[in-house]
Design an enzyme around this catalytic site. Structure first.
Site, PDB file in Angstrom:
ATOM      1  N   TYR A 149       0.867  -1.191   0.000  1.00 18.33           N
ATOM      2  CA  TYR A 149       0.000   0.000   0.000  1.00 18.33           C
ATOM      3  C   TYR A 149       0.901   1.237   0.000  1.00 18.33           C
ATOM      4  O   TYR A 149       1.495   1.601   1.006  1.00 18.33           O
ATOM      5  CB  TYR A 149      -0.927   0.027   1.215  1.00 18.33           C
ATOM      6  CG  TYR A 149      -1.930  -1.115   1.268  1.00 18.33           C
ATOM      7  CD1 TYR A 149      -2.237  -1.877   0.138  1.00 18.33           C
ATOM      8  CD2 TYR A 149      -2.595  -1.430   2.449  1.00 18.33           C
ATOM      9  CE1 TYR A 149      -3.157  -2.922   0.197  1.00 18.33           C
ATOM     10  CE2 TYR A 149      -3.518  -2.460   2.516  1.00 18.33           C
ATOM     11  CZ  TYR A 149      -3.793  -3.203   1.387  1.00 18.33           C
ATOM     12  OH  TYR A 149      -4.708  -4.228   1.460  1.00 18.33           O
ATOM     13  N   PRO A 182     -15.538  -4.354   2.741  1.00 20.79           N
ATOM     14  CA  PRO A 182     -16.760  -4.632   3.514  1.00 20.79           C
ATOM     15  C   PRO A 182     -17.893  -3.655   3.222  1.00 20.79           C
ATOM     16  O   PRO A 182     -19.064  -3.997   3.381  1.00 20.79           O
ATOM     17  CB  PRO A 182     -16.296  -4.496   4.981  1.00 20.79           C
ATOM     18  CG  PRO A 182     -15.083  -3.610   4.915  1.00 20.79           C
ATOM     19  CD  PRO A 182     -14.415  -3.961   3.619  1.00 20.79           C
ATOM     20  N   LEU A 183     -17.506  -2.450   2.791  1.00 18.08           N
ATOM     21  CA  LEU A 183     -18.549  -1.461   2.456  1.00 18.08           C
ATOM     22  C   LEU A 183     -18.828  -1.459   0.955  1.00 18.08           C
ATOM     23  O   LEU A 183     -19.722  -0.765   0.497  1.00 18.08           O
ATOM     24  CB  LEU A 183     -18.102  -0.052   2.875  1.00 18.08           C
ATOM     25  CG  LEU A 183     -17.707   0.097   4.342  1.00 18.08           C
ATOM     26  CD1 LEU A 183     -17.217   1.513   4.626  1.00 18.08           C
ATOM     27  CD2 LEU A 183     -18.887  -0.260   5.236  1.00 18.08           C
ATOM     28  N   GLY A 184     -18.023  -2.203   0.211  1.00 20.20           N
ATOM     29  CA  GLY A 184     -18.181  -2.219  -1.250  1.00 20.20           C
ATOM     30  C   GLY A 184     -16.934  -1.735  -1.961  1.00 20.20           C
ATOM     31  O   GLY A 184     -16.872  -1.721  -3.179  1.00 20.20           O
ATOM     32  N   GLY A 185     -15.928  -1.295  -1.194  1.00 19.15           N
ATOM     33  CA  GLY A 185     -14.681  -0.831  -1.814  1.00 19.15           C
ATOM     34  C   GLY A 185     -14.669   0.672  -1.962  1.00 19.15           C
ATOM     35  O   GLY A 185     -15.261   1.383  -1.138  1.00 19.15           O
ATOM     36  N   THR A 230     -16.171   2.677  -3.746  1.00 21.66           N
ATOM     37  CA  THR A 230     -17.515   3.282  -3.729  1.00 21.66           C
ATOM     38  C   THR A 230     -18.425   2.375  -2.906  1.00 21.66           C
ATOM     39  O   THR A 230     -18.696   1.247  -3.307  1.00 21.66           O
ATOM     40  CB  THR A 230     -18.082   3.387  -5.167  1.00 21.66           C
ATOM     41  OG1 THR A 230     -17.109   4.034  -5.962  1.00 21.66           O
ATOM     42  CG2 THR A 230     -19.380   4.148  -5.188  1.00 21.66           C
ATOM     43  N   PRO A 231     -18.889   2.847  -1.732  1.00 25.09           N
ATOM     44  CA  PRO A 231     -19.733   1.984  -0.904  1.00 25.09           C
ATOM     45  C   PRO A 231     -20.985   1.480  -1.644  1.00 25.09           C
ATOM     46  O   PRO A 231     -21.502   2.149  -2.534  1.00 25.09           O
ATOM     47  CB  PRO A 231     -20.099   2.896   0.271  1.00 25.09           C
ATOM     48  CG  PRO A 231     -18.940   3.848   0.379  1.00 25.09           C
ATOM     49  CD  PRO A 231     -18.508   4.089  -1.041  1.00 25.09           C
TER      50      PRO A 231
HETATM   51  N1  LIG Z   1      -6.815  -8.843   0.695  1.00 29.90           N
HETATM   52  C1  LIG Z   1      -7.042  -8.039  -0.306  1.00 29.90           C
HETATM   53  O1  LIG Z   1      -6.809  -8.376  -1.469  1.00 29.90           O
HETATM   54  C2  LIG Z   1      -7.621  -6.674  -0.030  1.00 29.90           C
HETATM   55  C3  LIG Z   1      -8.156  -5.927  -1.093  1.00 29.90           C
HETATM   56  C4  LIG Z   1      -8.720  -4.683  -0.806  1.00 29.90           C
HETATM   57  C5  LIG Z   1      -8.741  -4.213   0.505  1.00 29.90           C
HETATM   58  N2  LIG Z   1      -8.204  -4.942   1.524  1.00 29.90           N
HETATM   59  C6  LIG Z   1      -8.264  -4.467   2.932  1.00 29.90           C
HETATM   60  O2  LIG Z   1      -9.619  -4.234   3.253  1.00 29.90           O
HETATM   61  C7  LIG Z   1      -9.754  -2.939   3.868  1.00 29.90           C
HETATM   62  C8  LIG Z   1     -11.124  -2.386   3.605  1.00 29.90           C
HETATM   63  O3  LIG Z   1     -11.349  -2.217   2.209  1.00 29.90           O
HETATM   64  P1  LIG Z   1     -11.448  -0.795   1.511  1.00 29.90           P
HETATM   65  O4  LIG Z   1     -10.975   0.273   2.420  1.00 29.90           O
HETATM   66  O5  LIG Z   1     -10.779  -0.917   0.202  1.00 29.90           O
HETATM   67  O6  LIG Z   1     -12.975  -0.679   1.193  1.00 29.90           O
HETATM   68  P2  LIG Z   1     -14.273  -0.449   2.139  1.00 29.90           P
HETATM   69  O7  LIG Z   1     -13.908  -0.544   3.563  1.00 29.90           O
HETATM   70  O8  LIG Z   1     -15.325  -1.341   1.613  1.00 29.90           O
HETATM   71  O9  LIG Z   1     -14.691   1.016   1.748  1.00 29.90           O
HETATM   72  C9  LIG Z   1     -13.851   2.106   1.881  1.00 29.90           C
HETATM   73  C10 LIG Z   1     -14.542   3.295   1.222  1.00 29.90           C
HETATM   74  O10 LIG Z   1     -15.698   3.633   1.988  1.00 29.90           O
HETATM   75  C11 LIG Z   1     -15.643   5.020   2.294  1.00 29.90           C
HETATM   76  N3  LIG Z   1     -16.244   5.201   3.625  1.00 29.90           N
HETATM   77  C12 LIG Z   1     -15.853   4.664   4.799  1.00 29.90           C
HETATM   78  N4  LIG Z   1     -16.649   5.069   5.801  1.00 29.90           N
HETATM   79  C13 LIG Z   1     -17.569   5.906   5.245  1.00 29.90           C
HETATM   80  C14 LIG Z   1     -18.648   6.663   5.762  1.00 29.90           C
HETATM   81  N5  LIG Z   1     -18.954   6.638   7.061  1.00 29.90           N
HETATM   82  N6  LIG Z   1     -19.374   7.407   4.901  1.00 29.90           N
HETATM   83  C15 LIG Z   1     -19.073   7.427   3.579  1.00 29.90           C
HETATM   84  N7  LIG Z   1     -18.059   6.757   3.022  1.00 29.90           N
HETATM   85  C16 LIG Z   1     -17.298   5.992   3.852  1.00 29.90           C
HETATM   86  C17 LIG Z   1     -14.203   5.413   2.278  1.00 29.90           C
HETATM   87  O11 LIG Z   1     -14.065   6.775   1.932  1.00 29.90           O
HETATM   88  P3  LIG Z   1     -13.430   7.842   2.987  1.00 29.90           P
HETATM   89  O12 LIG Z   1     -11.963   7.616   2.990  1.00 29.90           O
HETATM   90  O13 LIG Z   1     -13.837   9.155   2.408  1.00 29.90           O
HETATM   91  O14 LIG Z   1     -14.072   7.583   4.311  1.00 29.90           O
HETATM   92  C18 LIG Z   1     -13.659   4.517   1.164  1.00 29.90           C
HETATM   93  O15 LIG Z   1     -13.824   5.121  -0.101  1.00 29.90           O
HETATM   94  C19 LIG Z   1      -8.622  -2.139   3.231  1.00 29.90           C
HETATM   95  O16 LIG Z   1      -8.328  -1.002   3.982  1.00 29.90           O
HETATM   96  C20 LIG Z   1      -7.515  -3.171   3.175  1.00 29.90           C
HETATM   97  O17 LIG Z   1      -6.850  -3.173   4.411  1.00 29.90           O
HETATM   98  C21 LIG Z   1      -7.654  -6.167   1.265  1.00 29.90           C
END
Ligand SMILES: NC(=O)c1ccc[n+]([C@@H]2O[C@H](COP(=O)([O-])OP(=O)(O)OC[C@H]3O[C@@H](n4cnc5c(N)ncnc54)[C@H](OP(=O)(O)O)[C@@H]3O)[C@@H](O)[C@H]2O)c1
Length: 296
Positions: free
Chosen positions: A66, A216-219, A221-222
């Site tokens: 990252y 968990p939120l959809g990536g 774009t939630p």
């Molecule tokens: N193993 C793998 O291959 C893999 C792949 C992808 C991710 N991951 C891990 O999974 C974790 C979670 O995934 P992710 O962060 O990609 O996606 P996510 O948790 O599904 O969603 C993150 C998105 O949601 C937004 N968000 C969060 N809280 C919000 C709120 N209260 N209101 C509106 N928008 C909100 C964030 O924007 P803001 O920043 O504006 O809040 C960000 O754009 C990552 O951090 C990473 O550690 C692992």
């Protein structure tokens, strides 16, 4: 090792000998765009990490790719020396190229280098959890994980890794890993709209193995869905809060690691995820994921 009383939604889970909060923090969003380079606001990124730990979160998910290295450096700057109740999970199996792509890197030397890069960047003698990330950007692929997983087992024997997990894997690869050595978690894509792993989650729950949904939120774009908005507005909360509450309620072995680059969103997510969904809510939300569950 001490544990910490927490009032976070979801209580705690035993990841091997590590007690962690089921409500964790995924740190991938702390980089610049495309998970490349530094964040626009360095101090704001440090503040999110410190706010997560101040709120009682004891499970942080990262990877040295990252940035690359940017997120691990931020974690170290914000939190080192780590309180002994904070546990950091990382992953190996990919690298980054000059265009920001994620080529696979799973030869034994790649795996060893990635483990040492994580140790060095995080400033620790042993990594709490290392996930072997398989597949590619299109998702899991059916191939043996034995060679890279056995390399990780060797590094665990050397004392450089406490616990192992697998990520971006098929059901067959989870079974293969479990035949080779103990795993404490599986990290795959799963959320209200993407439910291919429903059966796997139940199987892992029976085996005492955690399931850690990425996106968990959809990536980036939630998830947006009519049913989700309807439940959120009926409960006077947000779709993001409902998505997290649903995951925590779905199964006790689910650990959430929602990503955010905002302290306000982090706090909103912690406050919102404690919502208790009733049967009518669950039935409405169940309709969202039906497409991802052939035969159900
Ligand atoms: N193993 C793998 O291959 C893999 C792949 C992808 C991710 N991951 C891990 O999974 C974790 C979670 O995934 P992710 O962060 O990609 O996606 P996510 O948790 O599904 O969603 C993150 C998105 O949601 C937004 N968000 C969060 N809280 C919000 C709120 N209260 N209101 C509106 N928008 C909100 C964030 O924007 P803001 O920043 O504006 O809040 C960000 O754009 C990552 O951090 C990473 O550690 C692992």
């Amino acid at each position: 090792m001490t544990t910490r009383q927490t009032s976070l939604p979801g209580d705690t889970w035993q990841l091997g000998d590590l007690t962690i909060t089921r409500f964790g923090y995924g740190a991938m969003q702390l980089t610049g765009p495309g998970v490349v380079g530094p964040p626009a606001d360095h101090d704001a990124a440090l503040a999110v990490l410190r706010a997560a730990v101040d709120a009682g979160i004891t499970h942080i998910d990262t990877a040295d790719v990252y940035g690359p290295r940017v997120v691990n450096d931020l974690i170290r700057e914000a939190l080192h020396p780590y309180p002994d109740w904070v546990h950091i999970a990382t992953k190996v199996g990919a690298t980054r190229d000059a265009d920001g792509n994620w080529p696979t890197a799973r030869e034994p030397d790649d795996i060893r280098r990635a483990v040492h890069d994580n140790l060095d960047a995080l400033g620790v003698d042993a990594l709490d959890v290392v996930n072997l990330r398989m597949g590619d950007a299109t998702g899991p692929q059916d191939e043996s994980l034995a060679r890279p997983f056995e390399t990780l087992l060797g590094l665990q024997q050397e004392g450089l890794i406490r616990h192992l997990g697998v990520s971006n894997v098929t059901v067959g690869q989870v079974a293969e890993a479990r035949r080779l050595g103990p795993i404490v978690c599986v990290q795959n894509m799963y959320n209200l709209a993407s439910r291919h792993d429903d059966d796997l989650i139940d199987e892992l729950a029976d085996a005492g193995i955690a399931y850690v949904p990425f996106f968990p939120l959809g990536g980036f774009t939630p998830v947006q869905a009519e049913e989700l908005s309807a439940v959120a507005s009926a409960r006077g909360t947000t779709p993001v809060a409902v998505s997290l509450a649903w995951l925590l309620q779905r199964s006790p072995n689910i650990l959430v690691i929602p990503g955010t680059s905002s302290v306000d969103h982090l706090r909103e997510n912690i406050d919102g995820a404690g919502l208790v969904l009733d049967d009518a809510d669950l039935a409405a939300l169940d309709r969202i994921g039906r497409i991802g569950r052939p035969g159900r």
